[in-house]
Motif scaffolding. Structure first.
Motif, PDB file in Angstrom:
ATOM      1  N   LYS A 176       7.123  14.295  -8.122  1.00  0.00           N
ATOM      2  CA  LYS A 176       8.281  14.164  -7.231  1.00  0.00           C
ATOM      3  C   LYS A 176       8.025  13.036  -6.239  1.00  0.00           C
ATOM      4  O   LYS A 176       6.879  12.630  -6.030  1.00  0.00           O
ATOM      5  CB  LYS A 176       8.567  15.458  -6.508  1.00  0.00           C
ATOM      6  CG  LYS A 176       7.428  15.955  -5.619  1.00  0.00           C
ATOM      7  CD  LYS A 176       7.770  17.284  -4.972  1.00  0.00           C
ATOM      8  CE  LYS A 176       6.618  17.734  -4.081  1.00  0.00           C
ATOM      9  NZ  LYS A 176       6.932  18.967  -3.378  1.00  0.00           N
ATOM     10  N   ASP A 177       9.112  12.541  -5.656  1.00  0.00           N
ATOM     11  CA  ASP A 177       8.987  11.465  -4.673  1.00  0.00           C
ATOM     12  C   ASP A 177       8.368  11.980  -3.378  1.00  0.00           C
ATOM     13  O   ASP A 177       8.622  13.129  -2.979  1.00  0.00           O
ATOM     14  CB  ASP A 177      10.351  10.851  -4.366  1.00  0.00           C
ATOM     15  CG  ASP A 177      10.925  10.085  -5.548  1.00  0.00           C
ATOM     16  OD1 ASP A 177      10.131   9.620  -6.400  1.00  0.00           O
ATOM     17  OD2 ASP A 177      12.158   9.953  -5.605  1.00  0.00           O
ATOM     18  N   TYR A 178       7.592  11.120  -2.715  1.00  0.00           N
ATOM     19  CA  TYR A 178       7.039  11.463  -1.410  1.00  0.00           C
ATOM     20  C   TYR A 178       8.106  11.249  -0.352  1.00  0.00           C
ATOM     21  O   TYR A 178       8.825  10.262  -0.373  1.00  0.00           O
ATOM     22  CB  TYR A 178       5.817  10.580  -1.093  1.00  0.00           C
ATOM     23  CG  TYR A 178       5.167  10.951   0.215  1.00  0.00           C
ATOM     24  CD1 TYR A 178       4.330  12.049   0.304  1.00  0.00           C
ATOM     25  CD2 TYR A 178       5.407  10.203   1.363  1.00  0.00           C
ATOM     26  CE1 TYR A 178       3.745  12.408   1.504  1.00  0.00           C
ATOM     27  CE2 TYR A 178       4.835  10.550   2.570  1.00  0.00           C
ATOM     28  CZ  TYR A 178       3.997  11.647   2.630  1.00  0.00           C
ATOM     29  OH  TYR A 178       3.428  11.986   3.825  1.00  0.00           O
ATOM     30  N   GLU A 179       8.255  12.186   0.556  1.00  0.00           N
ATOM     31  CA  GLU A 179       9.236  12.072   1.632  1.00  0.00           C
ATOM     32  C   GLU A 179       8.520  11.654   2.912  1.00  0.00           C
ATOM     33  O   GLU A 179       7.778  12.439   3.493  1.00  0.00           O
ATOM     34  CB  GLU A 179       9.949  13.403   1.845  1.00  0.00           C
ATOM     35  CG  GLU A 179      10.812  13.818   0.673  1.00  0.00           C
ATOM     36  CD  GLU A 179      11.551  15.118   0.915  1.00  0.00           C
ATOM     37  OE1 GLU A 179      11.833  15.437   2.085  1.00  0.00           O
ATOM     38  OE2 GLU A 179      11.825  15.807  -0.069  1.00  0.00           O
ATOM     39  N   TRP A 180       8.774  10.407   3.338  1.00  0.00           N
ATOM     40  CA  TRP A 180       8.172   9.912   4.581  1.00  0.00           C
ATOM     41  C   TRP A 180       8.864  10.569   5.764  1.00  0.00           C
ATOM     42  O   TRP A 180      10.065  10.729   5.783  1.00  0.00           O
ATOM     43  CB  TRP A 180       8.308   8.388   4.666  1.00  0.00           C
ATOM     44  CG  TRP A 180       7.526   7.691   3.615  1.00  0.00           C
ATOM     45  CD1 TRP A 180       7.967   7.237   2.415  1.00  0.00           C
ATOM     46  CD2 TRP A 180       6.133   7.390   3.639  1.00  0.00           C
ATOM     47  NE1 TRP A 180       6.967   6.665   1.689  1.00  0.00           N
ATOM     48  CE2 TRP A 180       5.810   6.751   2.435  1.00  0.00           C
ATOM     49  CE3 TRP A 180       5.111   7.588   4.560  1.00  0.00           C
ATOM     50  CZ2 TRP A 180       4.531   6.309   2.129  1.00  0.00           C
ATOM     51  CZ3 TRP A 180       3.844   7.146   4.258  1.00  0.00           C
ATOM     52  CH2 TRP A 180       3.555   6.523   3.061  1.00  0.00           C
ATOM     53  N   ARG A 181       8.086  10.914   6.746  1.00  0.00           N
ATOM     54  CA  ARG A 181       8.646  11.540   7.956  1.00  0.00           C
ATOM     55  C   ARG A 181       8.704  10.570   9.080  1.00  0.00           C
ATOM     56  O   ARG A 181       8.047   9.657   9.211  1.00  0.00           O
ATOM     57  CB  ARG A 181       7.789  12.715   8.389  1.00  0.00           C
ATOM     58  CG  ARG A 181       7.766  13.794   7.344  1.00  0.00           C
ATOM     59  CD  ARG A 181       6.931  14.924   7.795  1.00  0.00           C
ATOM     60  NE  ARG A 181       6.712  15.838   6.680  1.00  0.00           N
ATOM     61  CZ  ARG A 181       6.224  17.028   6.824  1.00  0.00           C
ATOM     62  NH1 ARG A 181       5.891  17.468   7.991  1.00  0.00           N
ATOM     63  NH2 ARG A 181       6.061  17.793   5.797  1.00  0.00           N
ATOM     64  N   ASN A 229       0.824  -1.210   0.000  1.00  0.00           N
ATOM     65  CA  ASN A 229       0.000   0.000   0.000  1.00  0.00           C
ATOM     66  C   ASN A 229       0.857   1.259   0.000  1.00  0.00           C
ATOM     67  O   ASN A 229       0.518   2.242  -0.660  1.00  0.00           O
ATOM     68  CB  ASN A 229      -0.948   0.005   1.192  1.00  0.00           C
ATOM     69  CG  ASN A 229      -2.035  -1.030   1.048  1.00  0.00           C
ATOM     70  OD1 ASN A 229      -2.346  -1.479  -0.048  1.00  0.00           O
ATOM     71  ND2 ASN A 229      -2.615  -1.438   2.156  1.00  0.00           N
ATOM     72  N   ARG A 230       1.975   1.240   0.735  1.00  0.00           N
ATOM     73  CA  ARG A 230       2.879   2.398   0.725  1.00  0.00           C
ATOM     74  C   ARG A 230       3.454   2.605  -0.676  1.00  0.00           C
ATOM     75  O   ARG A 230       3.545   3.734  -1.157  1.00  0.00           O
ATOM     76  CB  ARG A 230       4.013   2.213   1.745  1.00  0.00           C
ATOM     77  CG  ARG A 230       3.567   2.403   3.178  1.00  0.00           C
ATOM     78  CD  ARG A 230       4.738   2.524   4.137  1.00  0.00           C
ATOM     79  NE  ARG A 230       5.658   1.412   4.082  1.00  0.00           N
ATOM     80  CZ  ARG A 230       5.570   0.311   4.827  1.00  0.00           C
ATOM     81  NH1 ARG A 230       4.573   0.171   5.677  1.00  0.00           N
ATOM     82  NH2 ARG A 230       6.464  -0.643   4.715  1.00  0.00           N
ATOM     83  N   LYS A 231       3.818   1.505  -1.338  1.00  0.00           N
ATOM     84  CA  LYS A 231       4.367   1.608  -2.690  1.00  0.00           C
ATOM     85  C   LYS A 231       3.331   2.179  -3.662  1.00  0.00           C
ATOM     86  O   LYS A 231       3.645   3.046  -4.478  1.00  0.00           O
ATOM     87  CB  LYS A 231       4.845   0.239  -3.169  1.00  0.00           C
ATOM     88  CG  LYS A 231       5.508   0.274  -4.509  1.00  0.00           C
ATOM     89  CD  LYS A 231       6.028  -1.081  -4.931  1.00  0.00           C
ATOM     90  CE  LYS A 231       6.674  -0.976  -6.295  1.00  0.00           C
ATOM     91  NZ  LYS A 231       7.182  -2.239  -6.778  1.00  0.00           N
ATOM     92  N   ARG A 232       2.088   1.691  -3.558  1.00  0.00           N
ATOM     93  CA  ARG A 232       1.023   2.210  -4.428  1.00  0.00           C
ATOM     94  C   ARG A 232       0.811   3.698  -4.189  1.00  0.00           C
ATOM     95  O   ARG A 232       0.616   4.467  -5.126  1.00  0.00           O
ATOM     96  CB  ARG A 232      -0.274   1.440  -4.190  1.00  0.00           C
ATOM     97  CG  ARG A 232      -0.217   0.052  -4.761  1.00  0.00           C
ATOM     98  CD  ARG A 232      -1.444  -0.778  -4.565  1.00  0.00           C
ATOM     99  NE  ARG A 232      -2.655  -0.044  -4.249  1.00  0.00           N
ATOM    100  CZ  ARG A 232      -3.742  -0.596  -3.742  1.00  0.00           C
ATOM    101  NH1 ARG A 232      -3.781  -1.876  -3.485  1.00  0.00           N
ATOM    102  NH2 ARG A 232      -4.803   0.125  -3.496  1.00  0.00           N
ATOM    103  N   GLU A 267       3.082   5.859  -3.035  1.00  0.00           N
ATOM    104  CA  GLU A 267       4.245   6.570  -3.573  1.00  0.00           C
ATOM    105  C   GLU A 267       4.155   6.721  -5.089  1.00  0.00           C
ATOM    106  O   GLU A 267       4.492   7.778  -5.627  1.00  0.00           O
ATOM    107  CB  GLU A 267       5.530   5.847  -3.187  1.00  0.00           C
ATOM    108  CG  GLU A 267       5.857   5.967  -1.713  1.00  0.00           C
ATOM    109  CD  GLU A 267       7.007   5.081  -1.280  1.00  0.00           C
ATOM    110  OE1 GLU A 267       7.407   4.168  -2.039  1.00  0.00           O
ATOM    111  OE2 GLU A 267       7.518   5.307  -0.168  1.00  0.00           O
ATOM    112  N   GLU A 268       3.696   5.673  -5.775  1.00  0.00           N
ATOM    113  CA  GLU A 268       3.534   5.746  -7.230  1.00  0.00           C
ATOM    114  C   GLU A 268       2.468   6.771  -7.607  1.00  0.00           C
ATOM    115  O   GLU A 268       2.654   7.554  -8.537  1.00  0.00           O
ATOM    116  CB  GLU A 268       3.180   4.373  -7.783  1.00  0.00           C
ATOM    117  CG  GLU A 268       4.324   3.383  -7.711  1.00  0.00           C
ATOM    118  CD  GLU A 268       3.906   1.953  -8.010  1.00  0.00           C
ATOM    119  OE1 GLU A 268       2.694   1.703  -8.202  1.00  0.00           O
ATOM    120  OE2 GLU A 268       4.787   1.087  -8.047  1.00  0.00           O
TER     121      GLU A 268
END
Length: 47
Positions: free
Chosen positions: A42-47, A28-31, A33-34
Motif C-alpha cells: 500500500k502507499d505510504y501516507e505522509w503526515r 530519497n522520499r520516492k525510493r 515510498e517504492e
C-alpha cells in the motif's frame, strides 16, 4: 567521565537529524515510498 557524557550530543538526536536530512531529498522520499509499497502493498501516507 559524567561531565563528558553530558556535554556530548545524544545519539538519538544525531540519528533524528540524519533521518530528517535524508527525507529532505525528493529522490530519497520516492525510493522510500517504492520500498514501502513493495513491502506492505500500500502507499505510504505522509503526515
Amino acid at each position: 567521565m559524567l561531565t563528558v557524557l553530558l556535554e556530548e550530543t545524544p545519539f538519538c538526536t544525531i540519528l533524528a537529524r540524519k533521518v530528517e536530512a535524508y527525507f529532505q531529498s525528493e529522490e530519497n522520499r520516492k525510493r522510500f515510498e517504492e520500498w514501502y509499497k513493495k513491502k506492505y502493498g500500500k502507499d505510504y501516507e505522509w503526515r
